[in-house]
Design a protein around this motif. Structure first.
Motif, PDB file in Angstrom:
ATOM      1  N   LEU A 339       0.829  -1.204   0.000  1.00 33.77           N
ATOM      2  CA  LEU A 339       0.000   0.000   0.000  1.00 33.77           C
ATOM      3  C   LEU A 339       0.865   1.257   0.000  1.00 33.77           C
ATOM      4  O   LEU A 339       0.520   2.259  -0.636  1.00 33.77           O
ATOM      5  CB  LEU A 339      -0.931  -0.007   1.210  1.00 33.77           C
ATOM      6  N   ASP A 343       0.761   4.168  -2.893  1.00 29.59           N
ATOM      7  CA  ASP A 343       0.581   5.577  -2.551  1.00 29.59           C
ATOM      8  C   ASP A 343       1.734   6.415  -3.111  1.00 29.59           C
ATOM      9  O   ASP A 343       1.530   7.503  -3.654  1.00 29.59           O
ATOM     10  CB  ASP A 343       0.500   5.717  -1.032  1.00 29.59           C
ATOM     11  N   ASP A 427      -6.591   6.476  -7.051  1.00 30.14           N
ATOM     12  CA  ASP A 427      -7.247   7.597  -6.362  1.00 30.14           C
ATOM     13  C   ASP A 427      -8.593   7.171  -5.790  1.00 30.14           C
ATOM     14  O   ASP A 427      -8.941   7.522  -4.657  1.00 30.14           O
ATOM     15  CB  ASP A 427      -7.427   8.773  -7.327  1.00 30.14           C
ATOM     16  N   TYR A 429      -9.510   4.132  -5.033  1.00 28.28           N
ATOM     17  CA  TYR A 429      -9.305   3.158  -3.952  1.00 28.28           C
ATOM     18  C   TYR A 429      -8.930   3.866  -2.652  1.00 28.28           C
ATOM     19  O   TYR A 429      -9.524   3.610  -1.597  1.00 28.28           O
ATOM     20  CB  TYR A 429      -8.208   2.165  -4.328  1.00 28.28           C
ATOM     21  N   PHE A 430      -7.941   4.770  -2.713  1.00 29.43           N
ATOM     22  CA  PHE A 430      -7.497   5.429  -1.499  1.00 29.43           C
ATOM     23  C   PHE A 430      -8.528   6.418  -0.966  1.00 29.43           C
ATOM     24  O   PHE A 430      -8.587   6.665   0.243  1.00 29.43           O
ATOM     25  CB  PHE A 430      -6.150   6.129  -1.733  1.00 29.43           C
ATOM     26  N   ASP A 434      -9.427   6.321   2.820  1.00 28.03           N
ATOM     27  CA  ASP A 434      -8.990   7.431   3.671  1.00 28.03           C
ATOM     28  C   ASP A 434     -10.109   8.336   4.167  1.00 28.03           C
ATOM     29  O   ASP A 434      -9.967   8.971   5.204  1.00 28.03           O
ATOM     30  CB  ASP A 434      -7.983   8.317   2.908  1.00 28.03           C
ATOM     31  N   THR A 486      -3.715   4.870   6.809  1.00 30.17           N
ATOM     32  CA  THR A 486      -3.382   6.275   6.563  1.00 30.17           C
ATOM     33  C   THR A 486      -2.276   6.733   7.503  1.00 30.17           C
ATOM     34  O   THR A 486      -1.344   7.440   7.091  1.00 30.17           O
ATOM     35  CB  THR A 486      -4.626   7.155   6.742  1.00 30.17           C
ATOM     36  N   ARG A 489       1.073   5.400   6.266  1.00 31.29           N
ATOM     37  CA  ARG A 489       1.581   6.119   5.088  1.00 31.29           C
ATOM     38  C   ARG A 489       2.046   7.523   5.477  1.00 31.29           C
ATOM     39  O   ARG A 489       3.036   8.029   4.955  1.00 31.29           O
ATOM     40  CB  ARG A 489       0.510   6.183   4.000  1.00 31.29           C
ATOM     41  N   LEU A 505      -1.882  13.859   1.446  1.00 38.19           N
ATOM     42  CA  LEU A 505      -2.531  12.711   2.077  1.00 38.19           C
ATOM     43  C   LEU A 505      -3.568  13.170   3.092  1.00 38.19           C
ATOM     44  O   LEU A 505      -4.694  12.651   3.129  1.00 38.19           O
ATOM     45  CB  LEU A 505      -1.473  11.833   2.755  1.00 38.19           C
TER      46      LEU A 505
END
Length: 518
Positions: A339, A343, A427, A429-430, A434, A486, A489, A505
């Motif tokens: 992941l 990212d 984009d 997916y995250f 998030d 999150t 990352r 992020l």
């Protein structure tokens, strides 16, 4: 501190540590081999001289033969005289009779005491293993040959077998210490290689350029690193030129250099061998291949390989366009690392298409080839197969002088479409992972977390040196509104001082509330 306007600053310091007290690993020769007779076979006088010198400190009687036929005759003569050879070390590639043919003839000769046969080769065993084992070869040695590797082979063939010790405590001290130099200019490739070797307890030092690699090697000396992983495609001084420069210094003759590149072609392998490299790993790096290669060249210094996930493992649900099962395989099933790579990919590759078109307008096909090669590698790492194929097609076109502008434009457009599809999928997916729900924020803990988040945003905006320490202090509070993925990352970005990426992020995860106007 050394600082100059326009050049930058260098900070250096020294730390003193007590010795660990860990005993140095010492391998002793089996008593059965004291005074034993061995035969070295190679059609290269220099190679024979090196082998003789390597064996000179061992209690062995050493003879040499410059060819397979002469070696075969010497084996028969020694057996007839009642002073048979215990081991024959033979080079693989020789004129008249190669090492495998010699092994077959020795094993089929019905000698009263047949010698063990060890095949000596410069590259990995995959290409000769099946044929060599059929011929009856008892062991392998890989050039450049070190004394410890040679003793290990003899021990494995003549020492009594003892049951392996099982370490119940994973934190128990290990009896090895390995330091590897990774020469690689791509951060994604760096991160994958470092993580894969870290689980083996291997310390990895990174050189971003060929020049930096030579500086590190000269500073560390010939015993500073156990092995070098060398990327071939680098600007300024590539892996080929770096290796040639290093091999001019005889002190580093025994340091193994392993090539790493996406060009898995026989001519590239042959060129690497001529330049002084010993083995080859194709990109994207397969963990199993990496571990096998490291074990081959580091020998006893490698622990048992970790259990890799099955090839038919499931991918990540909801991630379109990307073969996430393949991507997970490339990182040995480490979902958290995967992941992070996804990212990092979407942060670093958004401007690739524009950069390629600018290079095309400037007529810089060399830059197009380099950028396409880089994208090809990182796309392969995450499992973006279509994008990887598009990048490869562009790279090959850019490196062929006869390729016209129209074809390059078409291939850049195809790559841009494939890249846009991957970025859009990532984009989406995250965003689903998030985005913070309103009910999580509308709590007392959520309000406290938001206050900490705003302070963190301000520190990021100021590029403050206190940002990382502040994040560490409020991370438990932020867990009320940010999920663990999150937070991980975010921690990664801050540890690399990637403040802009960290701000983006946070903007995706928790949008900044609009300012009310009077």
């Amino acid at each position: 501190v050394l600082s100059a306007p326009g050049a930058g600053s260098t900070f250096a310091f020294e730390l003193e540590f007590a010795l660990s007290g860990m005993p140095e690993r010492v391998t002793t020769m089996p008593a059965d081999l004291n005074g034993a007779r061995v035969l070295l076979v190679d059609d290269s006088p220099i190679a024979l001289e090196i082998l003789v010198e390597t064996l000179s400190s061992l209690p062995l009687r050493v003879d040499t033969a410059p060819s397979g036929p002469q070696a075969e005759q010497m084996v028969h003569d020694a057996a007839a005289a009642g002073d048979a050879y215990r081991v024959v070390f033979t080079d693989w590639q020789m004129m008249d009779m190669d090492g495998i043919q010699l092994a077959k003839r020795i094993k089929s000769a019905q000698l009263p005491v047949p010698p063990k046969v060890v095949l000596v080769t410069a590259f990995g065993r995959e290409e000769v293993q099946a044929e060599a084992e059929t011929a009856g070869v008892d062991g392998f040695l890989f050039k450049p040959i070190g004394r410890s590797a040679l003793v290990d082979v003899l021990v494995s063939m003549f020492a009594p077998t003892t049951p392996p010790q099982v370490a119940d405590d994973p934190q128990a001290p290990r009896d090895y210490a390995v330091r590897v130099l990774l020469v690689e200019d791509n951060q994604v490739n760096q991160q994958i290689a470092v993580e894969l070797m870290a689980v083996q307890g291997i310390t990895v030092d990174i050189a971003n350029t060929g020049h930096q690699a030579l500086e590190k090697l000269m500073l560390a000396g010939p015993d500073g690193y156990g092995l070098v992983l060398m990327d071939l495609e680098m600007p300024q001084l590539d892996g080929h030129e770096t290796t040639i420069a290093l091999r001019k210094d005889a002190r580093f003759d025994k340091l193994p250099i392993i090539a790493m590149t996406a060009h898995a072609l026989s001519e590239v392998r042959e060129r690497c061998l001529r330049e002084g490299m010993q083995d080859y790993i194709s990109k994207p790096v397969d963990p199993e291949k990496l571990y096998t290669t490291l074990a081959r060249w580091l020998g006893h210094a490698m622990p048992a390989r970790p259990v890799l996930p099955p090839r038919e493992q499931q991918g990540i649900p909801g991630l379109a366009v990307v073969d996430s099962a393949l991507g997970l395989r490339h990182v040995a099933g480490n979902g958290e690392l995967y992941l992070q790579l996804l990212d990092r990919f979407r942060d670093s590759q958004r401007g690739t298409g524009a950069g390629l078109r600018a290079a095309l307008d400037a007529g810089n096909t060399e830059q197009i080839g380099r950028d396409a090669h880089t994208l090809r590698g990182v796309a392969g790492n995450i499992g973006a197969r279509e994008l990887q194929a598009a990048a490869q097609a562009l790279e090959e076109g850019a490196r062929q002088p006869q390729t016209g502008r129209a074809l390059l434009e078409a291939r850049i457009a195809a790559l841009d479409d494939a890249l846009a599809a991957v970025l859009d999928a990532l984009d989406r997916y995250f965003a689903g992972v998030d985005r913070v729900s309103a009910d999580r924020v509308a709590t007392e803990e959520g309000a406290s977390a938001l206050a900490a988040l705003e302070q963190l945003r301000q520190l990021l905006f100021e590029f403050s040196g206190e940002t990382t320490d502040y994040f560490d202090s409020v991370r438990p509070r932020l867990a009320a509104i940010l999920n663990s993925a999150t937070l991980e990352r975010l921690a990664l970005h801050l540890s690399n001082y990637e403040f802009e990426e960290a701000r983006r992020l946070l903007a995706d995860a928790v949008p900044t509330p609009p300012v009310e106007t009077q």
